[in-house]
Design a protein around this motif. Sequence first.
Motif, PDB file in Angstrom:
ATOM      1  N   ARG A 174      -6.754  -2.388  15.914  1.00  0.00           N
ATOM      2  CA  ARG A 174      -7.896  -2.936  16.658  1.00  0.00           C
ATOM      3  C   ARG A 174      -8.727  -3.882  15.796  1.00  0.00           C
ATOM      4  O   ARG A 174      -9.168  -4.944  16.258  1.00  0.00           O
ATOM      5  N   LEU A 175      -8.943  -3.514  14.552  1.00  0.00           N
ATOM      6  CA  LEU A 175      -9.744  -4.352  13.655  1.00  0.00           C
ATOM      7  C   LEU A 175      -9.049  -5.688  13.380  1.00  0.00           C
ATOM      8  O   LEU A 175      -9.705  -6.737  13.317  1.00  0.00           O
ATOM      9  N   ILE A 176      -7.748  -5.652  13.206  1.00  0.00           N
ATOM     10  CA  ILE A 176      -6.984  -6.893  12.985  1.00  0.00           C
ATOM     11  C   ILE A 176      -7.113  -7.808  14.199  1.00  0.00           C
ATOM     12  O   ILE A 176      -7.372  -9.012  14.070  1.00  0.00           O
ATOM     13  N   GLU A 177      -6.925  -7.244  15.388  1.00  0.00           N
ATOM     14  CA  GLU A 177      -7.010  -8.043  16.611  1.00  0.00           C
ATOM     15  C   GLU A 177      -8.407  -8.618  16.801  1.00  0.00           C
ATOM     16  O   GLU A 177      -8.571  -9.782  17.184  1.00  0.00           O
ATOM     17  N   GLN A 178      -9.430  -7.811  16.520  1.00  0.00           N
ATOM     18  CA  GLN A 178     -10.813  -8.277  16.661  1.00  0.00           C
ATOM     19  C   GLN A 178     -11.130  -9.421  15.712  1.00  0.00           C
ATOM     20  O   GLN A 178     -11.968 -10.274  16.003  1.00  0.00           O
ATOM     21  N   ALA A 179     -10.434  -9.456  14.575  1.00  0.00           N
ATOM     22  CA  ALA A 179     -10.660 -10.511  13.578  1.00  0.00           C
ATOM     23  C   ALA A 179      -9.850 -11.766  13.858  1.00  0.00           C
ATOM     24  O   ALA A 179      -9.941 -12.740  13.116  1.00  0.00           O
ATOM     25  N   GLY A 180      -9.056 -11.745  14.921  1.00  0.00           N
ATOM     26  CA  GLY A 180      -8.273 -12.921  15.265  1.00  0.00           C
ATOM     27  C   GLY A 180      -6.854 -12.903  14.767  1.00  0.00           C
ATOM     28  O   GLY A 180      -6.116 -13.875  14.938  1.00  0.00           O
ATOM     29  N   GLY A 181      -6.457 -11.802  14.121  1.00  0.00           N
ATOM     30  CA  GLY A 181      -5.071 -11.661  13.696  1.00  0.00           C
ATOM     31  C   GLY A 181      -4.251 -11.000  14.784  1.00  0.00           C
ATOM     32  O   GLY A 181      -4.769 -10.616  15.832  1.00  0.00           O
ATOM     33  N   ARG A 197      -9.099   9.189   8.142  1.00  0.00           N
ATOM     34  CA  ARG A 197     -10.446   9.475   7.662  1.00  0.00           C
ATOM     35  C   ARG A 197     -11.530   8.965   8.617  1.00  0.00           C
ATOM     36  O   ARG A 197     -12.700   8.963   8.273  1.00  0.00           O
ATOM     37  N   GLY A 198     -11.139   8.527   9.794  1.00  0.00           N
ATOM     38  CA  GLY A 198     -12.113   8.137  10.795  1.00  0.00           C
ATOM     39  C   GLY A 198     -12.401   6.645  10.820  1.00  0.00           C
ATOM     40  O   GLY A 198     -12.046   5.895   9.910  1.00  0.00           O
ATOM     41  N   ASP A 199     -13.067   6.225  11.890  1.00  0.00           N
ATOM     42  CA  ASP A 199     -13.307   4.804  12.130  1.00  0.00           C
ATOM     43  C   ASP A 199     -14.137   4.143  11.032  1.00  0.00           C
ATOM     44  O   ASP A 199     -13.923   2.971  10.698  1.00  0.00           O
ATOM     45  N   ARG A 200     -15.102   4.877  10.490  1.00  0.00           N
ATOM     46  CA  ARG A 200     -15.945   4.280   9.457  1.00  0.00           C
ATOM     47  C   ARG A 200     -15.117   3.935   8.214  1.00  0.00           C
ATOM     48  O   ARG A 200     -15.300   2.858   7.623  1.00  0.00           O
ATOM     49  N   ALA A 201     -14.221   4.818   7.824  1.00  0.00           N
ATOM     50  CA  ALA A 201     -13.374   4.555   6.652  1.00  0.00           C
ATOM     51  C   ALA A 201     -12.476   3.343   6.904  1.00  0.00           C
ATOM     52  O   ALA A 201     -12.271   2.514   6.007  1.00  0.00           O
ATOM     53  N   TYR A 202     -11.948   3.240   8.118  1.00  0.00           N
ATOM     54  CA  TYR A 202     -11.134   2.072   8.455  1.00  0.00           C
ATOM     55  C   TYR A 202     -11.962   0.796   8.380  1.00  0.00           C
ATOM     56  O   TYR A 202     -11.512  -0.224   7.837  1.00  0.00           O
ATOM     57  N   ALA A 203     -13.171   0.844   8.938  1.00  0.00           N
ATOM     58  CA  ALA A 203     -14.024  -0.346   8.941  1.00  0.00           C
ATOM     59  C   ALA A 203     -14.382  -0.771   7.520  1.00  0.00           C
ATOM     60  O   ALA A 203     -14.407  -1.970   7.205  1.00  0.00           O
ATOM     61  N   GLU A 204     -14.651   0.204   6.658  1.00  0.00           N
ATOM     62  CA  GLU A 204     -15.007  -0.120   5.270  1.00  0.00           C
ATOM     63  C   GLU A 204     -13.816  -0.718   4.520  1.00  0.00           C
ATOM     64  O   GLU A 204     -13.958  -1.700   3.782  1.00  0.00           O
ATOM     65  N   ALA A 205     -12.640  -0.129   4.699  1.00  0.00           N
ATOM     66  CA  ALA A 205     -11.443  -0.660   4.044  1.00  0.00           C
ATOM     67  C   ALA A 205     -11.137  -2.064   4.564  1.00  0.00           C
ATOM     68  O   ALA A 205     -10.828  -2.978   3.783  1.00  0.00           O
ATOM     69  N   PHE A 206     -11.246  -2.233   5.863  1.00  0.00           N
ATOM     70  CA  PHE A 206     -10.955  -3.534   6.458  1.00  0.00           C
ATOM     71  C   PHE A 206     -11.935  -4.594   5.961  1.00  0.00           C
ATOM     72  O   PHE A 206     -11.539  -5.737   5.697  1.00  0.00           O
ATOM     73  N   CYS A 262       0.863  -1.186   0.000  1.00  0.00           N
ATOM     74  CA  CYS A 262       0.000   0.000   0.000  1.00  0.00           C
ATOM     75  C   CYS A 262       0.904   1.242   0.000  1.00  0.00           C
ATOM     76  O   CYS A 262       2.030   1.183  -0.491  1.00  0.00           O
ATOM     77  N   THR A 263       0.435   2.342   0.544  1.00  0.00           N
ATOM     78  CA  THR A 263       1.219   3.579   0.496  1.00  0.00           C
ATOM     79  C   THR A 263       2.122   3.721   1.714  1.00  0.00           C
ATOM     80  O   THR A 263       3.336   3.615   1.627  1.00  0.00           O
ATOM     81  N   GLY A 264       1.527   3.929   2.881  1.00  0.00           N
ATOM     82  CA  GLY A 264       2.325   4.157   4.084  1.00  0.00           C
ATOM     83  C   GLY A 264       2.749   2.898   4.800  1.00  0.00           C
ATOM     84  O   GLY A 264       3.580   2.948   5.707  1.00  0.00           O
ATOM     85  N   ASN A 265       2.156   1.750   4.438  1.00  0.00           N
ATOM     86  CA  ASN A 265       2.420   0.465   5.081  1.00  0.00           C
ATOM     87  C   ASN A 265       2.090   0.496   6.572  1.00  0.00           C
ATOM     88  O   ASN A 265       2.762  -0.121   7.392  1.00  0.00           O
ATOM     89  N   ILE A 266       1.003   1.206   6.908  1.00  0.00           N
ATOM     90  CA  ILE A 266       0.555   1.184   8.305  1.00  0.00           C
ATOM     91  C   ILE A 266      -0.947   0.914   8.420  1.00  0.00           C
ATOM     92  O   ILE A 266      -1.452   0.812   9.544  1.00  0.00           O
ATOM     93  N   CYS A 267      -1.651   0.774   7.292  1.00  0.00           N
ATOM     94  CA  CYS A 267      -3.101   0.529   7.358  1.00  0.00           C
ATOM     95  C   CYS A 267      -3.511  -0.686   6.541  1.00  0.00           C
ATOM     96  O   CYS A 267      -3.739  -1.769   7.082  1.00  0.00           O
ATOM     97  N   ARG A 268      -3.601  -0.508   5.221  1.00  0.00           N
ATOM     98  CA  ARG A 268      -4.190  -1.539   4.377  1.00  0.00           C
ATOM     99  C   ARG A 268      -3.308  -2.765   4.199  1.00  0.00           C
ATOM    100  O   ARG A 268      -3.751  -3.907   4.422  1.00  0.00           O
ATOM    101  N   SER A 269      -2.063  -2.569   3.775  1.00  0.00           N
ATOM    102  CA  SER A 269      -1.220  -3.742   3.520  1.00  0.00           C
ATOM    103  C   SER A 269      -0.893  -4.525   4.796  1.00  0.00           C
ATOM    104  O   SER A 269      -0.840  -5.766   4.745  1.00  0.00           O
ATOM    105  N   PRO A 270      -0.713  -3.876   5.958  1.00  0.00           N
ATOM    106  CA  PRO A 270      -0.528  -4.681   7.167  1.00  0.00           C
ATOM    107  C   PRO A 270      -1.757  -5.518   7.511  1.00  0.00           C
ATOM    108  O   PRO A 270      -1.622  -6.641   8.000  1.00  0.00           O
ATOM    109  N   ALA A 271      -2.961  -4.973   7.251  1.00  0.00           N
ATOM    110  CA  ALA A 271      -4.173  -5.745   7.504  1.00  0.00           C
ATOM    111  C   ALA A 271      -4.210  -6.981   6.617  1.00  0.00           C
ATOM    112  O   ALA A 271      -4.501  -8.088   7.080  1.00  0.00           O
ATOM    113  N   ALA A 272      -3.905  -6.800   5.335  1.00  0.00           N
ATOM    114  CA  ALA A 272      -3.856  -7.949   4.427  1.00  0.00           C
ATOM    115  C   ALA A 272      -2.783  -8.935   4.864  1.00  0.00           C
ATOM    116  O   ALA A 272      -3.007 -10.155   4.884  1.00  0.00           O
TER     117      ALA A 272
END
Length: 202
Positions: A59-66, A165-174, A16-26
């Motif tokens: 938080r989303l990663i941990e909640q999903a079991g990662g 962009r806020g929690d909703r944007a994170y939840a949608e991307a995740f 991803c771009t910053g390597n702190i949101c999307r690509s770490p989740a994947a």
Amino acid sequence: MAHSNDAEPFIILAVCTGNICRSPAAERLLASMLDSSVSVASAGTYAMKGDPISPPMDRLIEQAGGSAAGFAATQLSERVIRPAGLVLGMTRAHRGAAVELWPASVRHAFTLRQFARLISQVDPSELPSGSAAERLRAAIPLAAANRGRQKASAQDDDVPDPYRRGDRAYAEAFAEIRAAVDAIGQIICIAPHNQGQPVTAL
């Protein structure tokens, strides 16, 4: 050059771009689902080098079991791309940046959502009843052969950047990342080889 020795871990690189949101989740969702024959890493085109995963995504990663533990953002480079047998950009631009740095990756570079869509068209019976690495090695050329058979827009292929962009944007991307990972798992993960279970899409 991608690993060809079946004894060596097959490497997936998420970008991803910053390597702190999307690509770490994947990275962390794939790692929790696939067996030890596969190693999953991630990097950013403009990485915030050394930074941990953004707290909302953590938080989303941990909640999903990662697990989000022990992560440090890495800059995308030819050295990082070369060992990867599968490159998964979070957008078309990320996929393009990887291919530009290492043109030999073109045949095994996709966006995450694109690869999930293409691999879903692969007949699982065409894949070996082996490890995740063995199934991925067989599935990637089959998925690549499906490129161009269906038109897709950037909206179909890209995961929007949720940063600041806020929690909703994170939840949608995740949710989009998680759904794509699940689709990959449906084809690649078979008992008894998968140590983790595919997570259920939101």
